[in-house]
Each structure stands twice: as C-alpha cells, then as structure tokens.
Design a protein around this motif. Structure first.
Motif, PDB file in Angstrom:
ATOM      1  N   SER A  34       0.853  -1.188   0.000  1.00 23.04           N
ATOM      2  CA  SER A  34       0.000   0.000   0.000  1.00 23.04           C
ATOM      3  C   SER A  34       0.884   1.232   0.000  1.00 23.04           C
ATOM      4  O   SER A  34       1.824   1.333   0.802  1.00 23.04           O
ATOM      5  CB  SER A  34      -0.917  -0.031   1.229  1.00 23.04           C
ATOM      6  N   ALA A  35       0.615   2.141  -0.932  1.00 28.67           N
ATOM      7  CA  ALA A  35       1.462   3.328  -1.101  1.00 28.67           C
ATOM      8  C   ALA A  35       0.673   4.374  -1.891  1.00 28.67           C
ATOM      9  O   ALA A  35      -0.383   4.059  -2.457  1.00 28.67           O
ATOM     10  CB  ALA A  35       2.734   2.946  -1.856  1.00 28.67           C
ATOM     11  N   PRO A  36       1.199   5.605  -1.955  1.00 29.96           N
ATOM     12  CA  PRO A  36       0.516   6.618  -2.773  1.00 29.96           C
ATOM     13  C   PRO A  36       0.407   6.155  -4.226  1.00 29.96           C
ATOM     14  O   PRO A  36       1.242   5.388  -4.704  1.00 29.96           O
ATOM     15  CB  PRO A  36       1.435   7.840  -2.661  1.00 29.96           C
ATOM     16  N   LYS A  37      -0.612   6.668  -4.899  1.00 32.50           N
ATOM     17  CA  LYS A  37      -0.912   6.223  -6.256  1.00 32.50           C
ATOM     18  C   LYS A  37       0.268   6.336  -7.218  1.00 32.50           C
ATOM     19  O   LYS A  37       0.503   5.454  -8.039  1.00 32.50           O
ATOM     20  CB  LYS A  37      -2.096   7.019  -6.819  1.00 32.50           C
ATOM     21  N   SER A  38       1.019   7.423  -7.110  1.00 30.56           N
ATOM     22  CA  SER A  38       2.128   7.602  -8.057  1.00 30.56           C
ATOM     23  C   SER A  38       3.213   6.538  -7.843  1.00 30.56           C
ATOM     24  O   SER A  38       3.909   6.159  -8.787  1.00 30.56           O
ATOM     25  CB  SER A  38       2.729   9.003  -7.934  1.00 30.56           C
ATOM     26  N   VAL A  39       3.329   6.058  -6.605  1.00 28.88           N
ATOM     27  CA  VAL A  39       4.298   4.988  -6.327  1.00 28.88           C
ATOM     28  C   VAL A  39       3.768   3.660  -6.861  1.00 28.88           C
ATOM     29  O   VAL A  39       4.508   2.874  -7.465  1.00 28.88           O
ATOM     30  CB  VAL A  39       4.575   4.896  -4.810  1.00 28.88           C
ATOM     31  N   ILE A  40       2.480   3.421  -6.645  1.00 27.94           N
ATOM     32  CA  ILE A  40       1.860   2.186  -7.163  1.00 27.94           C
ATOM     33  C   ILE A  40       2.051   2.107  -8.678  1.00 27.94           C
ATOM     34  O   ILE A  40       2.400   1.064  -9.224  1.00 27.94           O
ATOM     35  CB  ILE A  40       0.340   2.145  -6.824  1.00 27.94           C
ATOM     36  N   ARG A  41       1.889   3.235  -9.340  1.00 28.65           N
ATOM     37  CA  ARG A  41       2.022   3.264 -10.795  1.00 28.65           C
ATOM     38  C   ARG A  41       3.430   2.828 -11.222  1.00 28.65           C
ATOM     39  O   ARG A  41       3.596   1.997 -12.106  1.00 28.65           O
ATOM     40  CB  ARG A  41       1.724   4.683 -11.297  1.00 28.65           C
ATOM     41  N   GLN A  42       4.438   3.377 -10.564  1.00 27.28           N
ATOM     42  CA  GLN A  42       5.818   3.067 -10.938  1.00 27.28           C
ATOM     43  C   GLN A  42       6.158   1.607 -10.596  1.00 27.28           C
ATOM     44  O   GLN A  42       6.829   0.914 -11.353  1.00 27.28           O
ATOM     45  CB  GLN A  42       6.769   4.025 -10.205  1.00 27.28           C
ATOM     46  N   LEU A  43       5.652   1.148  -9.453  1.00 22.02           N
ATOM     47  CA  LEU A  43       5.886  -0.251  -9.066  1.00 22.02           C
ATOM     48  C   LEU A  43       5.177  -1.206 -10.026  1.00 22.02           C
ATOM     49  O   LEU A  43       5.679  -2.296 -10.320  1.00 22.02           O
ATOM     50  CB  LEU A  43       5.398  -0.494  -7.637  1.00 22.02           C
ATOM     51  N   ALA A  44       4.002  -0.804 -10.511  1.00 23.57           N
ATOM     52  CA  ALA A  44       3.257  -1.666 -11.435  1.00 23.57           C
ATOM     53  C   ALA A  44       4.021  -1.828 -12.745  1.00 23.57           C
ATOM     54  O   ALA A  44       4.015  -2.903 -13.344  1.00 23.57           O
ATOM     55  CB  ALA A  44       1.863  -1.100 -11.687  1.00 23.57           C
ATOM     56  N   ILE A  45       4.711  -0.763 -13.182  1.00 29.18           N
ATOM     57  CA  ILE A  45       5.523  -0.882 -14.397  1.00 29.18           C
ATOM     58  C   ILE A  45       6.624  -1.921 -14.169  1.00 29.18           C
ATOM     59  O   ILE A  45       6.891  -2.774 -15.011  1.00 29.18           O
ATOM     60  CB  ILE A  45       6.133   0.482 -14.789  1.00 29.18           C
ATOM     61  N   ALA A  46       7.236  -1.866 -12.983  1.00 33.29           N
ATOM     62  CA  ALA A  46       8.284  -2.848 -12.663  1.00 33.29           C
ATOM     63  C   ALA A  46       7.696  -4.246 -12.554  1.00 33.29           C
ATOM     64  O   ALA A  46       8.301  -5.225 -12.995  1.00 33.29           O
ATOM     65  CB  ALA A  46       8.984  -2.450 -11.365  1.00 33.29           C
TER      66      ALA A  46
END
Lengths: 510, 510
Positions: free
Chosen positions: B346-358
């Motif tokens: 669980s993290a801020p949306k912008s972090v989730i987005r970058q992690l999802a790319i990874a």
C-alpha cells in the motif's frame, strides 16, 4: 505556449505534445495555475485529431503535472506539492515526498510508455482487437481444468498450499521434459526451471547475464518486451537484419560477431514475434555454429512452437545444441491463458542454479497450485488434446484473417502468410503516417500494435502487427475491413496535407 | 595445500576452507587432477569437525571446481572444460561456455551462500526445525479452501484462467483495503498493488527506488532477505542500533539522518524479524516525524501484524502517516501458506504506478486463481476465522518453546519473550562459536538460523533465531532439549581447545 509538432519524427504526435508541455512546466515557462487551452482548441490549432491532444493531457495528468477542474479547465499543478493549499490533516511545514526524484534511474528506463499508452487509447465499445495475444481457454478447456482441479484437491489437499522448491516441483520438471521430447529436446529435470510465466524468464536472464554496457544481438525486428527488459539493465541492443525471405543475414551476423562481443544472441526462431516467420533449419544450424565459434550464447525464446498449422516441424535450436550454448525459454500461457502464470526455461545445470538464486529473490517460487495443475494437464494427455483444439481454432482464425486481407486489399501493403503462431506482420504502403493510422484505426474501432517498438535500432514505422488468435471468428472480417478503412482515411488525409496546408505541421503554433 | 583457519573471524570455518581451496585452484597452485585429502584427514589436520570439511567440498563441487570419483577420491577439475576428455558428441575444437564468466556482477552479489548452505546442511532424518517460517495451513483450512475453490469454479469459471491487470483484480484490492481497516489503515483500492508474495514487494521496491550507492537505513538486526535484495542493487546499508529494550535509538537515527541522506528507512516494527519485538507507539510517531523532517521515506514491512497473542495492538506506522511517507508491505503467506504466492503493498498512487511498471516486467501479474481465492477468503469471513485458529495454535507453540527454554536453561543465554509473531531471538553465552554450534545442533538433530546474516554492518555471532510456529507441538520440548545439548557440546569443545591444543587453529596446515 509554443508547441512545434513534426510529422516526420517517429515519435507519436501526442508524445511530442506531452514532452513539450512537460518541459515548459519544468522550466517554469508554464507556472502553477496556468490554464491550458481546451483539448478541442489546441487540436484545431495544431491541426491534429482531438484524441491526440486528449492522450497528451491524460499522460500529463498521470504524471501529476496538470489537472482538470470543473469550471476552471485544465491547469498546471504546483511542481512542489508543499505549495498547494495543504490538506487540513497535514502538519505545518511538511509535504508529501517528491516521489519522482526518489525513483531509481533504471525504473525510468523500464517502462515503455508508448505501448502502455497505446493500450489505454480510448476505444469504441465495439472495438475489435488485433493487438495483444491473450488467449481465452474456451469452455471445453474450462471444464477440463475444473475436473483436474477437483482431482487435485482430493489427491494433494495437503501440499497444494505449501511452498515448493524455487526451481519448481520435481515431478512437474520431469513432465516438462516429456513435453519437450516431442519438440526434439532431450533435457533432464535438473536442467529445467519453472517460471511464473515466460516474462519472468526474460527478467531472470536479464538479472543473471546483463551488466550495464553489455551488447545483446537481437533479430531486427524482435519482441519489444524482451528488448525493454535488456535495455532496462543497461544493455546495448544491436539488430541483425533479415533478407527478403525473413531469414537472418548470417554474413552480417558473422562480421558483427567478429567486431563486437555480444553477451548473448536473443532469437525467436519459430513463428517469430512480431514477424510470424520461421528460421530455416539450415540457418539455425549455421547460427549455432557461429555461436560456438565466437563463444557466445543463444537465448531461444519459443512460446509458439506447438502452434504449427501447416508445413513441417523445424526442431528448436536447443535440440541441435551439442555444447550447451542455448538457453531455452517456453510457456503454456499461449495454450491455457495468462492467468496460471506458468512458463519454463531449459539450460545447463550451472545456469539453472544461478537463475534459481535470482528467482528466489524475485518471488521465492511459482504458485504451487498452478504447478500441480499443469503437471496433471501434461501427464493426463489433456494438454495434448487441448493443443489439437487450439491448433484447429487458431488455424481457422488465421485463414479468416488471410482471406479478409485479400478481400480488402490495399495497394502497396505486403505481408507473408505464416505457417503457425499468432501474428501477421504487414508492411504498409510507403509514406503512411503510423501514428495517424493508429488513431484513425481507434476511431474506426479496431486496434493492433504498431511496428515501431519492435525495432532495436532504426525505428521503422512502416509495419503493423496483427494478432489473429484472440479475436472472435465472426469479427475478423469486419476488423480487417475497419483496419483497411483506417488505412484509406490516413492516405486521404496525407494527400490533403500534401496538396493543401502541408507546411503547417512544422510551424510554431500559439 | 596451505590452509589457514581462524576462529576469530566471523566467516564460518567451512567458508574459510572453501575460499582458500578455490583461490588455490584459480591461481594454478592446485592444478587439474590434483587429489585433495580425504575429508576425514583434512578435518583432523585442521582440528575441525568432519562436517565442516564436507560442507566446503560440497560447495566446491557445486561450483564445478572439484569432483569425487570412486577409487580416485576428490580431484580438482580442469578450469576450462575444453581440456576434459570431450564427450563424444562434441564437435572438435568447441566446448561448453565459461558460464561463470558470463554471469552478471549483480548475480553474484544476489546470493547469500551462507543461508542456502546452512539450509542444505545434511540433517538427521528425525531433525526438528526451528529455522524457517513456512506455515502449514492445517486440515481445517484445507477444507475451507477447497470449498471456496469449488464455489469459485462455479461462479468465475470463465475468468479464472485469464489475465488480470498488473496491479491486481480491483475487487481484491478493495477487499484488502477492508482487511487493512482493521489494522487502522485507511487506503483506497488504487493505493494497493497485489504482489506474488511479499518477497516480490521487496524486489520491486529495490528496482524502483535503489540506485547503486544509495544509502538505506535498517534496524540492527533486520530481515536478511530484504538486506540481500537492497545490497544486490548496490545499496549501502547502515544499521540503526536498538537500546536494551530493543527500541530503536532515535538519537542515533537523527544524527545519522543529518549526516547521511538515506533513500529510505526499512523497518519491521511489529514482531520484528528476527528479534520478535514491537516498536513502541511513541517511537513509531517520532520515527515518522523524523522521516518528515529529514525528507526521507519509510518502508514498513508488516507480515506478522495479525499474529498478536497478548498485549495491545499498536497501529502500523502507515496508519499514522499524514504525509504519504510510508510504503506498507504485507502478506497472507504467514496465514495460509507460501504456496498461494500472495502479498500486497500500500502506497501513494504515483508509487503504485511506478511499481506496477516494474511488476509488469517481472511477471505481468499475479496468479488469477490465487487472487480470486484470496478475495473470497477475506469477504466470506473465513480468513478472520482461520486467523483466530492460527493465533491460538501459534500462541500455544510459543508457550511450549518458552517453557522449554526455562526448563533447559543455559547459564548466560538471554532472550525476551515476544507478544506475537513467530520468533524468539536468543543471545548466546559469551564466547560461544556460532558455526560450531550450528554443526553440533545438526548432529543433535535440530536446526535454527544463526544471527549473523541479520546484521547489516558488524556481524554478531552471539545470536540465534528460533522459529516456534512451524514445528509440531509435541516436538518443541525435545527440539529445545537438543538445542541446549548442542550448546553444551560447543561449550565443552571450547574448553577443550582452550586447555589443550588451542594454538593449532592458526597454524598453516597442509
């Protein structure tokens, strides 16, 4: 705001717009609170489709640079969130972290926004997709999978939720050896690593083999997702071109091998992604011989091997290898569906060992249930049975697409009919704007993947990749009709630009 | 062959032997065909346990440097495989690739041979394990899981094998938000990323945040697997020590924050791995405040939150965070079993987005079936019910281990009784040789993890980590009895060395 767009560049226009607005925000030209022109207005001014501007704004919003407010339009957000009227819960003086600055360098090289953005292009509800190859197992397989799962729950109820070795369940590794035997590959269970999908195989190979600056040879064109992974680790990709029959130019390969010392050669010799073509047995043998001679290794990615509809089986390079120079990657995702997350890799034991260490760090092991289920599917013969169904189904779809491509023929468009796999790779008439075609196809209600990201070095916008395996049979003809209409739309627009207001594209605007 | 071993070093003796033989092979001192002394003889010469030499030889064999042949003993293999009498299938002049030289630099930093080797220590058949925390779901949960799977196959038969979004199924992300609410965390579904196990969370955070040279603060001691991942990306780890109550020394943290600028602070505040202790609420608040003040972020790893057996719930740091400075990682593996491969972040949306790319590059998405099944378990209330069972079961096991540790008391051994989690962290009597204890415990038929790899900077060999959640209830007393016997064996041997032939250990030996 001074936006210059060029139709000559290989960068999609919406990305050109995105980049320039982003730069203007970062250099302070567009300060916080600046109101951007409405999409429709900017589209008119730039002489582009409204959806192009829409896509640029969507990208900038997702980056947290702009936001749309009712009654206020689209405005530039403060770069430092601390400047905003802080939420009442925030302690004075503190702000959310500047995440963008915290992300690692490679996390930026990892994502290819082009493909993601293309996939998120706003589509018509009735859109027909020839873009990504995500199979649907179909009702017949669903029933079989359910039955096998039932049996599994009775037989293995204890071990179904427990951990497994990182390398995978031994009996599954043995079953996969049996499966590979049919392809002509003789491997021992210890030479097999179970993967959570073949994407993980690419990822693990990247970790274990690639240091920044390493040179990787790939076919030109090649699978963009693998190239993206190699690049994210700092590899330098060099493309080996093909001759007019689509066969690798071994003369060029040899002179490049002599000059550069690639860490590995990545190939998809069977029903290649994106070209759909098969590397001749003779070329495979000589490629392997060159790998021996120049002491490099071959990564053979082979997801489509079992999907041959005509012609004769050509054994994988891995099957011909007598000196352990090939790492072989395959998957069941194209047969059963992506949901299982199951693939495998075959390589010498010492390589499996090193890859398993990397896998342990990546996800410890693959889903136990997926592993047991796959083993049952292979050993029961149900996978073989299903494969025959799939071959028939995909063959029919290929024929439908081929027929439609003949029926709605476009002068100057060329393509080669594949003997298997899931793709048809089309070369478009000269001078067609690929990005415009993309948007016009979306308008017409059909999508596909543009050829550009499949090229390692010189981007070539003249190609499109059509997937025929996933669309409904009765929609394939209509999909190709729409696609061809979009081609004509784009050619007409080009003629208009050339005769009418052609110069406008390069003028600075606003 | 000149081997020098030192008992003063923190490096295990078997690794000292391994390293020196390896070096001698690489520098040509031990040529191909050289016959190594038999294990028993070398053990006598070095004054070490035979199993120590055995372990060194096993390691060297797995590296392909030596091999044992019947009647010939253990010999050094040729460094270049081409020198061997080539297999008859090989083409003349070609050999298998020098794999070791092809592996990337980071692939070597990735593996911690110590832990792997310890886990592969030859064990007695009746060995009792207090080492790794791999739960067994038990028959009651197995029945529940089977029922839910049945229902799932009826309700979702179509979508069970298909792909999902990389971020995970939306309704599961919502269900996880509900689950986190009970811990005091309020998050939206878009702030949740589904993981293929929490190990993947560590891996993705490493990719997305860590550039070579970045400084990471960790508790001293901390979870070795996370540290290993950070290190493999080139991070520099700095340990924040604890006071005598096991609470983080915030004064030291603050001075270090002022001096270094860590990319992130990695903590396991609840039933920490390995210490089993809980960070006080007050310390959590001040830690968070320091993160705000020094503009750094906190990664809160929280796999054991739900496993409290006494005392009061302390809310996660993530629940206290008002400025989005915390990335929160958790898992269901400790409740259901590792086989599902399910965790979340669980993290801020912008972090989730970058992690999802990874994540897209790592494995596209998590097993569809695991996701649907987990959602059902949460929404049906069965997970909550099962959690109560597990709490009772683990609590009982903790009490059994605590009772046994009192019963077989070792003078000078100290430990703190944890209020939850799965570990007891013991400080051994001064001067005890940790590696010798390890081997003697294996001889006695009990295993555990040594404390050494849990330290970021200064290795401390005085600790052992005992897991109490996975051994059978009726084996815990016996396991502790064996462990304490091994402690006594080691203390006796030390006394022998100190009085008798103590000097021998540092002599050069052939």
């Amino acid at each position: 705001m001074n936006i210059i767009i060029s139709r000559e560049l290989s960068i999609p226009i919406y990305m050109q717009i995105t980049q320039q607005i982003r730069e203007a925000i970062f250099n302070g030209e567009l300060p916080a609170g600046y109101r951007l022109p409405p999409e429709r207005k900017l589209a008119e001014q730039l002489g582009v489709n409204r959806s192009t501007v829409l896509n640029a704004y969507v990208e900038l919003k997702s980056e947290g640079l702009i936001e749309s407010f009712v009654g206020k339009g689209t405005v530039v957000l403060p770069l430092n969130p601390a400047d905003t009227t802080a939420a009442s819960t925030q302690l004075p003086g503190y702000s959310t972290p500047p995440w963008r600055q915290l992300f690692s360098e490679r996390s930026f090289s990892a994502g290819d926004p082009l493909i993601r953005d293309l996939l998120s292009l706003s589509k018509r509800n009735d859109s027909i997709s020839f873009s990504v190859a995500l199979p649907d197992p179909g009702p017949k397989l669903t029933v079989k999978l359910r039955e096998q799962l039932q049996l599994l729950m009775q037989e293995k109820s204890d071990s179904l939720w427990k951990h497994t070795a990182t390398e995978g369940i031994h009996s599954l590794r043995e079953a996969i050896c049996m499966w590979m035997e049919k392809r002509g590959i003789h491997a021992a269970a210890e030479e097999v690593l179970i993967l959570s999908g073949s994407q993980q195989g690419i990822d693990l190979l990247t970790r274990v083999f690639i240091d920044p600056g390493d040179i990787i040879f790939v076919e030109e064109p090649s699978y963009f997702s693998a190239m993206q992974s190699f690049r994210s680790a700092g590899a330098r990709l060099m493309g080996i071109p093909a001759d007019t029959d689509g066969q690798m130019r071994l003369d060029i390969l040899e002179s490049m091998l002599a000059k550069y010392h690639p860490k590995l050669i990545y190939v998809l010799p069977t029903f290649q992604n994106p070209s759909g073509l098969v590397m001749n047995q003779d070329v495979r043998e000589r490629l392997l011989e060159l790998a021996y001679r120049y002491k490099t290794i071959i990564v053979e990615d082979d997801p489509y091997c079992d999907l041959r509809y005509s012609g004769h089986h050509v054994p994988p390079i891995h099957a011909m290898d007598r000196h352990d120079h090939v790492i072989y990657l395959s998957t069941f995702s194209k047969l059963i569906g992506s949901g299982l997350r199951m693939g495998w890799l075959s390589a010498p034991k010492s390589v499996i060992r090193q890859l398993a260490i990397a896998k342990q760090m990546a996800d410890l092991h693959t889903s136990t249930l997926s592993q047991f289920l796959m083993e049952r599917m292979i050993r029961s013969g149900l996978l073989e049975e299903h494969l025959n169904d799939m071959r028939n189904r995909y063959h029919r779809r290929k024929q439908l697409m081929v027929a439609a491509l003949h029926k709605y023929e476009v002068p100057g468009m060329t393509w080669q009919e594949p003997e298997g796999g899931v793709f048809i790779w089309c070369r478009m008439p000269a001078g067609l704007n690929a990005n415009e075609l993309m948007l016009r196809a979306a308008d017409r209600g059909v999508d596909y993947l543009p050829g550009n990201p499949f090229f390692a070095q010189v981007p070539q916008t003249a190609y499109v990749r059509l997937n025929f395996s996933c669309a409904e049979e009765d929609s394939i003809d209509e999909g190709i009709r729409r696609f061809v209409l979009a081609v004509h739309d784009t050619m007409d627009a080009r003629r208009y630009h050339q005769t009418g207001n052609r110069t406008e594209g390069l003028d600075p605007i606003i």
